[in-house]
Design a protein around this motif. Sequence first.
Motif, PDB file in Angstrom:
ATOM      1  N   THR A 195       0.832  -1.208   0.000  1.00 53.37           N
ATOM      2  CA  THR A 195       0.000   0.000   0.000  1.00 53.37           C
ATOM      3  C   THR A 195       0.864   1.255   0.000  1.00 53.37           C
ATOM      4  O   THR A 195       1.859   1.342   0.712  1.00 53.37           O
ATOM      5  CB  THR A 195      -0.933   0.017   1.234  1.00 53.37           C
ATOM      6  OG1 THR A 195      -0.124  -0.098   2.410  1.00 53.37           O
ATOM      7  CG2 THR A 195      -1.936  -1.111   1.205  1.00 53.37           C
ATOM      8  N   LEU A 196       0.452   2.228  -0.810  1.00 56.60           N
ATOM      9  CA  LEU A 196       1.187   3.489  -0.920  1.00 56.60           C
ATOM     10  C   LEU A 196       0.197   4.651  -0.857  1.00 56.60           C
ATOM     11  O   LEU A 196      -0.804   4.652  -1.570  1.00 56.60           O
ATOM     12  CB  LEU A 196       1.938   3.518  -2.262  1.00 56.60           C
ATOM     13  CG  LEU A 196       2.563   4.844  -2.696  1.00 56.60           C
ATOM     14  CD1 LEU A 196       3.700   5.264  -1.754  1.00 56.60           C
ATOM     15  CD2 LEU A 196       3.103   4.735  -4.128  1.00 56.60           C
ATOM     16  N   GLU A 197       0.476   5.622   0.004  1.00 56.60           N
ATOM     17  CA  GLU A 197      -0.367   6.825   0.065  1.00 56.60           C
ATOM     18  C   GLU A 197       0.378   7.983  -0.580  1.00 56.60           C
ATOM     19  O   GLU A 197       1.561   8.205  -0.298  1.00 56.60           O
ATOM     20  CB  GLU A 197      -0.678   7.186   1.526  1.00 56.60           C
ATOM     21  CG  GLU A 197      -1.491   8.462   1.653  1.00 56.60           C
ATOM     22  CD  GLU A 197      -1.827   8.824   3.096  1.00 56.60           C
ATOM     23  OE1 GLU A 197      -0.889   9.006   3.908  1.00 56.60           O
ATOM     24  OE2 GLU A 197      -3.027   8.921   3.414  1.00 56.60           O
ATOM     25  N   MET A 198      -0.307   8.723  -1.452  1.00 55.77           N
ATOM     26  CA  MET A 198       0.272   9.948  -2.017  1.00 55.77           C
ATOM     27  C   MET A 198      -0.699  11.064  -1.706  1.00 55.77           C
ATOM     28  O   MET A 198      -1.874  11.016  -2.086  1.00 55.77           O
ATOM     29  CB  MET A 198       0.469   9.801  -3.529  1.00 55.77           C
ATOM     30  CG  MET A 198       1.416   8.673  -3.859  1.00 55.77           C
ATOM     31  SD  MET A 198       1.665   8.464  -5.612  1.00 55.77           S
ATOM     32  CE  MET A 198       2.959   9.609  -5.864  1.00 55.77           C
ATOM     33  N   ASN A 199      -0.211  12.057  -0.977  1.00 61.52           N
ATOM     34  CA  ASN A 199      -1.090  13.136  -0.541  1.00 61.52           C
ATOM     35  C   ASN A 199      -0.239  14.379  -0.325  1.00 61.52           C
ATOM     36  O   ASN A 199       0.979  14.297  -0.206  1.00 61.52           O
ATOM     37  CB  ASN A 199      -1.795  12.720   0.765  1.00 61.52           C
ATOM     38  CG  ASN A 199      -3.042  13.549   1.036  1.00 61.52           C
ATOM     39  OD1 ASN A 199      -2.967  14.757   1.226  1.00 61.52           O
ATOM     40  ND2 ASN A 199      -4.195  12.891   1.054  1.00 61.52           N
ATOM     41  N   LEU A 200      -0.891  15.504  -0.268  1.00 57.61           N
ATOM     42  CA  LEU A 200      -0.208  16.755   0.032  1.00 57.61           C
ATOM     43  C   LEU A 200       0.481  16.638   1.384  1.00 57.61           C
ATOM     44  O   LEU A 200       1.592  17.134   1.577  1.00 57.61           O
ATOM     45  CB  LEU A 200      -1.268  17.872   0.078  1.00 57.61           C
ATOM     46  CG  LEU A 200      -0.805  19.311   0.122  1.00 57.61           C
ATOM     47  CD1 LEU A 200       0.072  19.639  -1.073  1.00 57.61           C
ATOM     48  CD2 LEU A 200      -2.022  20.225   0.161  1.00 57.61           C
ATOM     49  N   GLU A 201      -0.199  15.996   2.320  1.00 56.47           N
ATOM     50  CA  GLU A 201       0.347  15.860   3.682  1.00 56.47           C
ATOM     51  C   GLU A 201      -0.161  14.557   4.285  1.00 56.47           C
ATOM     52  O   GLU A 201      -1.036  13.903   3.720  1.00 56.47           O
ATOM     53  CB  GLU A 201      -0.127  17.048   4.532  1.00 56.47           C
ATOM     54  CG  GLU A 201      -1.634  17.168   4.548  1.00 56.47           C
ATOM     55  CD  GLU A 201      -2.144  18.537   4.946  1.00 56.47           C
ATOM     56  OE1 GLU A 201      -1.351  19.493   4.982  1.00 56.47           O
ATOM     57  OE2 GLU A 201      -3.339  18.631   5.224  1.00 56.47           O
ATOM     58  N   LYS A 202       0.372  14.215   5.455  1.00 52.17           N
ATOM     59  CA  LYS A 202      -0.096  12.983   6.104  1.00 52.17           C
ATOM     60  C   LYS A 202      -1.573  13.115   6.459  1.00 52.17           C
ATOM     61  O   LYS A 202      -2.058  14.213   6.734  1.00 52.17           O
ATOM     62  CB  LYS A 202       0.738  12.723   7.353  1.00 52.17           C
ATOM     63  CG  LYS A 202       2.148  12.283   6.986  1.00 52.17           C
ATOM     64  CD  LYS A 202       2.767  11.448   8.085  1.00 52.17           C
ATOM     65  CE  LYS A 202       4.030  10.805   7.538  1.00 52.17           C
ATOM     66  NZ  LYS A 202       4.636   9.870   8.449  1.00 52.17           N
ATOM     67  N   THR A 203      -2.262  11.986   6.452  1.00 53.21           N
ATOM     68  CA  THR A 203      -3.697  11.984   6.756  1.00 53.21           C
ATOM     69  C   THR A 203      -3.946  11.085   7.964  1.00 53.21           C
ATOM     70  O   THR A 203      -3.033  10.401   8.440  1.00 53.21           O
ATOM     71  CB  THR A 203      -4.506  11.414   5.568  1.00 53.21           C
ATOM     72  OG1 THR A 203      -4.198  10.000   5.472  1.00 53.21           O
ATOM     73  CG2 THR A 203      -4.180  12.087   4.258  1.00 53.21           C
ATOM     74  N   ALA A 204      -5.204  11.049   8.380  1.00 56.36           N
ATOM     75  CA  ALA A 204      -5.575  10.192   9.512  1.00 56.36           C
ATOM     76  C   ALA A 204      -5.339   8.718   9.171  1.00 56.36           C
ATOM     77  O   ALA A 204      -5.225   7.876  10.066  1.00 56.36           O
ATOM     78  CB  ALA A 204      -7.041  10.418   9.857  1.00 56.36           C
ATOM     79  N   ALA A 205      -5.256   8.418   7.862  1.00 52.49           N
ATOM     80  CA  ALA A 205      -5.091   7.022   7.434  1.00 52.49           C
ATOM     81  C   ALA A 205      -3.635   6.647   7.179  1.00 52.49           C
ATOM     82  O   ALA A 205      -3.328   5.475   6.937  1.00 52.49           O
ATOM     83  CB  ALA A 205      -5.912   6.783   6.165  1.00 52.49           C
TER      84      ALA A 205
END
Length: 231
Positions: A195-205
């Motif tokens: 699993t990889l998250e790409m976001n502007l910033e860290k999220t609750a997930a």
Amino acid sequence: MKNIFILTGAGISAESGIATFRAEDGLWEKHKVEDVATPDGFRRNPELVHNFYNERRRQLKTVTPNAAHFALAKLYNNYSQGIVTIVTQNIDDLHERAGATAIHMHGELEKMLCLNCRKSCLWQEDSSIESICTNCEKRGVLRPDIVWFGEMPYFLAEIESCLLKSSLFVAIGTSGLVYPAAGYVQLARAAKIKTLEMNLEKTAASQFFDAGIYGKAGQTVTEWVEEILIK
Ligand code: OAD
């Protein structure tokens, strides 16, 4: 086969100029969810709801896909190690305009759903309580073909099946707060899918992902796609 499953949210369209939902100046700060994004809200004041989505539909005509949409379309069309599935929570058509096909689990802004014949039809102009269904030709029975709170998202069985056949799950530009999409990272983990998250910033997930890349999608997604296509 090394299939890639990509889930996108409002953040991928932010650099195209479409406001996200939960930012300080986001849509849900300016409009009440229960008024414009629930079946009850539509029953209470259909005109308000038509106008809310008319505004969004008009805005869609003034924006264009950004680098992140184009990068994903490049991956979608050129990845040779397996299938790339793009599932979006977004109701805009920017993935398509960039050249990819996306599964729209929350519906589409340019479609209306007939409450009489239950068919969906293409709708690119303003709609109102007087609009006529292009299928059954009845007046006053159309609603935006958008999945509202309290309703079942579209294509869930197909989406889960694609996810479980993947070896990588990537969530791009989504706060991970709205289910069932928010639960896909857990489903992937349980199936031992990376699993990889790409976001502007860290999220609750963020804590649930194996890895994270943070920054504006236009840049991060473009760089990530180049890396994947070189491998
Ligand atoms: P949100 O507004 O909840 O989250 C947008 C995410 O995008 C946030 O985590 C931001 O940090 C991130 N973001 C913003 N700009 C970005 C950028 N340039 N690059 C990368 N990331 C960026 O939107 P969603 O998670 O899509 O549903 O919301 C999910 C659902 O909630 C929507 O589909 C909608 C909404 O209520 C319905 O209307 C049914």
